[in-house]
Scaffold this motif. Structure first.
Motif: not given
Length: 520
Positions: A409-416, A387-392
């Motif tokens: 707690n979101l299971q990420i499917s896609d990002v834009t 569930g992690q989102i890491r921003v670099q």
């Protein structure tokens, strides 16, 4: 703040780059009393400074309540326009090594005096361009997002122009005539190529006509299409069958001509996936692509023009079997998402130097799918397992810095990514979930997080076998403010400028293949 220096001589290997800009719209006509916006997107190394001229004269001294600059000059906003606001507005972007400029023309006229420019703007801006093409069980739906209006519905039974056969064949014993799609791409705003895996073919849609023009028979189960804009080629990954037992790669050359198209069959074996780095304002020519195998710790580098393998990049020492890749021209890095033979092991991303094709390290403890902003400055990695989102960020010198990580707690499917409407050279991200109905919004500059809630259930992964993104999220181009994400039986449009739900378009089943057509 953790950071990585991966090359000691980066400042020398990455010289400054002069600005490149795009304005939008090139021409617009407005009636007196309304507002008008002129937008200018500029990229360069270092970041260019933007100024505006009207008919060759600096507008800075005339800034007022009526005339304002937003996002460090990236947008010129004129409220309550008057006839005297008609003119040629020049956006100039300048940094220490160069300058670029472009003109956005504004005409103010009342509705009784429609000039040619007015008519052309209205027709080009509202008829064919600036639409989402959504491929669903029910055919093709063309949506104008600003008004949430369905402009055209191409039914499964509609005839293909050249062959006169129906767009989607009816399955024997099935009372419903349904379409099955797996992948679609925009070819220079002229055509959309879309694959029909169960019919072993690719359809070509003529964008100006908004009709299905022709079909091309390909190897069985075409699952993924990629467009190589640099060489005007469409790459087709076919599986052979639903179990991917006989994968093959084919290439359609001179794709944007739409005439006399022929297929080149390649010799590549056991292909699991293909990656072609995207072009952007600064990088407009791509020479190489990359092929993954299903269970081998290596990447095949291919010459896109000659359709031949150049070398094999071994990942054996990192035990990395590649799943996904992303590229940043800042630092010249390929970021590779890895899976291990032992599924219990979570591996860090591997970083490959695009100049030497060597592994230069792992990306710290960053795991998951990498996504890079179009300017190369932001790397967002999503790990659906933890569930992690890491921003670099990646600096102009190639330094990689972790800004923050988010636990969700979101299971990420896609990002834009979407360009910020308030700050230049900044982005928002929107992320859709494999399972949940919420969409995540993150303002990258501040880390501000918000949720758009209850956008209904996504298509179940078992009903979307073509890739792991069972719920996509699609932006509307460089200047667009609308974002589309499908649910199981409907579509949701998000107003990215205000970060709010814009509307729902119901009655569209499994619309998980989407193409944006338009300049914005």
């Amino acid at each position: 703040m953790p950071c990585l220096w991966l090359r000691g001589s980066l400042p020398d290997t990455h010289p400054s780059v002069p600005p490149v800009i795009r304005v939008y719209p090139e021409t617009q006509a407005q009636e007196p009393g309304v507002s008008a916006s002129l937008k200018c997107h500029a990229e360069g190394i270092p970041n260019p400074k933007i100024t505006w001229l009207k008919n060759g004269i600096d507008i800075m001294p005339k800034l007022s309540k009526q005339l304002t600059l937003i996002a460090n000059g990236s947008e010129l906003h004129i409220s309550n326009v008057r006839y005297e606001d008609t003119g040629a507005y020049t956006c100039i972007a300048k940094n220490e090594v160069g300058v670029d400029e472009d003109i956005s023309s504004l005409f103010i006229e009342d509705s009784a005096r429609k000039t040619l420019a007015n008519i052309l703007w209205r027709e080009e801006g509202l008829s064919v361009g600036n639409m989402f093409y959504v491929f669903s069980d029910d055919g093709i739906t063309i949506i104008q997002p600003r008004e949430c209006e369905i402009r055209r519905q191409i039914k499964p039974s509609e005839r293909i122009l050249t062959s006169y056969e129906e767009m989607c064949r009816q399955t024997e014993g099935d009372p419903d005539q349904l379409c099955l799609w797996s992948s679609a791409i925009n070819v220079r705003e002229k055509y959309i190529f879309v694959s029909q895996p169960n019919q072993n073919r690719v359809l070509i849609i003529d964008i100006p006509m908004q009709k299905v023009k022709q079909t091309i028979q390909v190897d069985p189960y075409p699952a993924k299409l990629l467009y190589d804009k640099s060489h005007d080629q469409v790459w087709i990954l076919s599986w052979g069958d639903i179990n991917k037992s006989h994968p093959s790669l084919q290439v359609i050359s001179e794709a944007s001509t739409g005439e006399g198209l022929h297929i080149i069959r390649t010799d590549f074996k056991d292909v699991d996936d293909l990656f072609i780095p995207p072009t952007n304002l600064i990088i407009n020519h791509i020479r190489f692509g990359f092929i993954f195998n299903k269970s081998k710790p290596l990447i095949h580098k291919i010459d896109l023009e000659t359709v031949t393998e150049i070398k094999t990049i071994s990942l054996k020492n990192t035990s990395c079997i590649p799943m996904n890749m992303a590229y940043s021209h800042l630092g010249g890095y390929y970021f590779v998402q890895c899976k291990a033979n032992n599924s219990l092991t979570t591996l860090s991303q591997v970083i490959i130097d695009s100049v030497t094709d060597t592994i230069i390290g792992v990306n710290g403890d960053i795991t998951g799918t990498p996504y890079v902003s179009s300017d190369g400055r932001f790397l967002v990695s999503t790990d659906a397992v933890n569930g992690q989102i890491r921003v670099q960020t990646i600096t102009f010198q190639g330094e990689i810095k972790l800004i923050y990580d988010l636990q969700t707690n979101l299971q990420i499917s896609d990002v834009t990514f979407q360009s910020s409407f308030t700050e230049s050279n900044q982005y928002y991200i929107y992320a859709a979930s494999h399972l949940q109905t919420d969409v995540l919004f993150v303002e990258l500059s501040s880390g501000r997080v918000d949720m758009l809630k209850n956008l209904k259930d996504p298509v179940a992964q078992k009903n979307w076998p073509w890739n792991e993104k069972n719920r996509i999220i699609k932006d509307s181009g460089l200047f667009g403010q609308y974002i589309l994400t499908p649910a199981k039986d409907s579509l949701f449009l998000i107003n990215g400028r205000q970060s709010v739900l814009h509307c729902e378009v119901s009655g569209i089943r499994r619309g998980n293949t989407v193409v944006w057509v338009g300049e914005v």
